[in-house]
Write an enzyme that holds these catalytic residues in place. Structure first.
Site, PDB file in Angstrom:
ATOM      1  N   GLU A 245     -20.711   0.264   6.046  1.00  0.00           N
ATOM      2  CA  GLU A 245     -22.012   0.887   6.305  1.00  0.00           C
ATOM      3  C   GLU A 245     -23.179  -0.055   6.014  1.00  0.00           C
ATOM      4  O   GLU A 245     -24.135   0.313   5.355  1.00  0.00           O
ATOM      5  CB  GLU A 245     -22.160   2.160   5.471  1.00  0.00           C
ATOM      6  N   ASP A 318     -14.407  11.071   6.396  1.00  0.00           N
ATOM      7  CA  ASP A 318     -15.423  11.085   5.342  1.00  0.00           C
ATOM      8  C   ASP A 318     -15.615  12.451   4.692  1.00  0.00           C
ATOM      9  O   ASP A 318     -16.598  13.135   4.994  1.00  0.00           O
ATOM     10  CB  ASP A 318     -16.761  10.613   5.932  1.00  0.00           C
ATOM     11  N   GLU A 346     -21.261  17.158  -0.421  1.00  0.00           N
ATOM     12  CA  GLU A 346     -22.087  16.566   0.638  1.00  0.00           C
ATOM     13  C   GLU A 346     -21.938  17.307   1.964  1.00  0.00           C
ATOM     14  O   GLU A 346     -22.910  17.494   2.686  1.00  0.00           O
ATOM     15  CB  GLU A 346     -21.705  15.090   0.815  1.00  0.00           C
TER      16      GLU A 346
END
Ligand code: GCW
Length: 673
Positions: A245, A318, A346
């Site tokens: 990332e 993820d 998240e």
């Protein structure tokens, strides 16, 4: 004297009983230590001995000679023993003749804090960083409380800062500060670790390169390790996010992950430190992000130094509400592997949604990788466990009393992955919520503990259903709180929901079969065939592995389209069930905790409808089919959801109105797709 009929007398008696039940006052700041005796009291009630013959962190609780004893392999083991006794007492399992001998399954049981030096927390939903990096002094009392909480569930390591690290973490000022924190955590048996930024030698000392084979770079890291160990003699080591990332790493210099990890490992080795090297890597160019960790790491199997451990997220993408386990767990044979779970929610509603993750983690740990034949569970393939923490400065640490259950469950599973999600949920409820005065234990168990336990156990599947059922994934937008299946935000295709759902007029789902991205072949047989084959692919992963027509028939005999609608509806109705139960539990729980949960469950139900309206509404533009009649109709037309976003505060926390509805606003600027 007038005689009352029996029924009247019984009624008066019952009324008297229920009115004498008064909920205990509590606000959630005692977490799961609420119901137990104070640690010091438990310690004072036993005779202790260190027995080097016992495993280092192990303990033995037993009765002998009219006294209760705790023998342990070390001071840390003794502490775990005292907490185990405290828990057993709170659970009513510490009667005479108690005999309990335990040792942890994994040696490394570590929390990863994604805390930044400006005190923000990446994916943190419980306020700013509990380490208070910007304050003049470290928050000692808070750190002690954290130490107790971690020790009580056996957590023995803490990575203090974000994997998206700041080079300043390694300057003299921050090393001194970390040393102060480490001095406190040590008292609770917790080792301190930090996340490093690959380019630190360049940023901090002007080196020209970050090449792991460059002698200057190697010397810099060696000196840095020496400097850290001079301040923290038992420092644990580094956690590293590299070439991931946008973070730099060894590949920027034509080197491999192994070259990078081994350089750091060499610097830490003389001091006994370790490197936790993350496998969370993916490039925007790949046709399937889920394939990439295996593609990059399998060729390096056997090349990592013995003090390197590769840290792998539970799923290949993820932390989605449901993913299959990462195929890497079944592939690496000569590399130490570490599990990375995400405790902070998240993708499961932040600290607003009730989502007990014990069930999700068990699903992963129990999955058979077949690496060494049947029985090669993920739990057995990994040698260590990490969890991305959900802690912050909020008084209750996690922003929601029910989010505390996940911190608790993480610790318990890291200690013993064979515990069941049910057992852990039950333990947590009993230790967290105080029994009202005037209520028998039996009545409390039946009227409160059992229904709350049932809510916990159903909660993760509810989230899967109203967010991304049947193997759908990555349908979120913006801050990762809400739905945005339409999102085509630049710059990367693999950050766009359409890359994952691939909805079109023909159908929906990601084809990962042999004729698609061939992700199935990263799994060992019989799994590869199980996933490949439509007859055997588990329905809850169907659209993870297959792109299917809208009228494809599922086991229920209904079409895929109808089942998608049904699952969204089921998720919402499950949360409605939680709300109803919670109303009935009002007499047994403190007003503060009742109100907090009531408000959040309302938000959760409304958010669930928003997820459904967005996804079902959007997919309907492709399927062209009506929503089946036996489900709740959509509430908001899709036109009014697309290109609008959720209002969030400065820390990214979602905003809801008085009725608990998400506040959805128009984007201030049009962003070119
Ligand atoms: O899921 C993504 C998160 C990022 C996180 C990254 C990672 C710390 O959205 O916030 O960065 O994963 O795990 O590195």
């Amino acid at each position: 004297m007038r005689a009352f009929p029996f029924a009247v007398l019984a009624g008066i008696f019952l009324a008297a009983c229920s009115s004498s039940v008064r909920p205990a006052e509590q606000d959630g700041t005692d977490l799961w230590l609420a119901a137990g005796k104070p640690y010091g009291e438990v310690l004072a009630s036993v005779q202790t001995a260190i027995d080097p013959a016992l495993p280092a962190e192990g303990f033995h609780i037993y009765d002998a000679g009219g006294a209760r004893h705790i023998d342990a392999g070390s001071e840390a083991g003794l502490r775990y023993g005292v907490y185990a006794l405290q828990r057993a007492e709170a659970l009513g399992q510490a009667g005479p003749g108690m005999d309990l001998q335990e040792k942890p399954f994994y040696d490394l049981r570590i929390l990863n804090h994604w805390d930044n030096l400006d005190d923000t927390v990446e994916r943190g939903y419980a306020g700013l960083s509990m380490w208070e990096w910007t304050a003049a002094e470290i928050p000692e009392a808070r750190i002690r409380r954290y130490g107790e909480l971690c020790a009580s569930i056996g957590i023995n390591g803490s990575v203090l800062n974000n994997v998206n690290s700041n080079p300043l973490m390694l300057d003299a000022e921050h090393i001194a500060r970390v040393a102060k924190i480490a001095d406190i955590l040590r008292e609770y048996g917790i080792k301190t670790y930090i996340s490093i930024k690959w380019t630190s030698p360049i940023s901090l000392d002007g080196l020209k390169s970050g090449d792991p084979l460059d002698p200057k770079v190697r010397a810099w890291w060696k000196d840095k390790a020496d400097e850290i160990y001079a301040a923290i003699p038992d420092f644990g080591g580094f956690l590293v996010k590299a070439n991931s990332e946008g973070q730099a790493g060894p590949q920027d210099y034509g080197r491999t992950h192994a070259d990078g990890a081994n350089m750091l490992a060499e610097a830490l080795k003389p001091h006994g430190g370790i490197v936790m090297w993350r496998a969370f890597v993916y490039a925007p160019t790949s046709p399937d992000r889920a394939n990439q960790a295996v593609e990059e790491f399998l060729p390096l199997d056997g090349q990592f130094a013995d003090n390197v451990i590769v840290q792998i997220k539970n799923g290949p993408v993820d932390f989605q509400p449901r993913e299959p386990f990462s195929p890497l767990f079944g592939k690496l044979r000569n590399t130490k592997m570490m599990m990375e779970f995400q405790i902070t929610q998240e993708y499961l509603g932040f600290s607003n949604h009730l989502a007990y993750l014990g069930t999700m983690w068990k699903e992963c740990l129990d999955s058979d990788t077949y690496r060494d034949g049947p029985g090669s569970s993920v739990a057995k393939m990994v040698t260590a466990v990490a969890g991305v923490a959900n802690t912050g400065q909020d008084a209750n640490f996690t922003g929601y009393v029910f989010a505390q259950a996940n911190w608790y469950a993480f610790g318990r599973l890291a200690w013993n992955p064979e515990l069941s999600a049910e057992e852990i949920a039950d333990e947590w409820v009993r230790q967290t919520f105080l029994k009202p005065e005037g209520m028998s234990q039996k009545a409390f168990d039946k009227k409160f503990v059992a229904p709350v336990h049932d809510i916990l156990m159903a909660s993760r599947e509810a989230v899967v259903n109203y967010e991304m059922p049947l193997g759908l994934h990555h349908l979120f937008g913006g801050t990762h709180y809400g739905p945005a299946p339409w999102d085509r935000m630049p710059p990367r295709p693999d950050w766009q929901p359409a890359y994952y759902h691939k909805a079109d007029s023909a159908g929906i789902g990601f084809d990962r079969t042999k004729s698609g991205s061939d992700n199935v072949d990263q799994y060992n047989e019989p799994l590869a065939s199980t996933y490949e084959n439509l007859e055997t692919c588990p329905e809850n992963l169907l659209l993870w592995f297959h792109h299917l027509p809208w009228d494809y028939k599922l086991a229920s005999g209904r079409t895929l389209w109808d089942e998608i609608c049904l699952h969204y509806d089921r998720g919402i109705q499950t949360v409605e069930g939680f709300r109803k139960t919670w109303q009935e539990l009002k007499p047994y729980v403190s007003p503060a905790l009742w109100e907090e949960t009531d408000r959040k469950l309302t938000i959760q139900a409304n958010d669930g409808r928003w997820w459904r309206d967005a996804n079902v509404g959007y997919f309907q533009t492709f399927s062209g089919r009506p929503v089946p009649e036996d489900v709740e109709p959509l509430r908001t037309p899709i036109d009014s959801l697309i290109f609008r976003v959720l209002l969030s505060d400065r820390l990214g926390m979602p905003q809801h109105d008085e009725e608990g509805n998400p506040i959805i606003v128009s984007m201030r600027r049009f962003r070119r797709p």
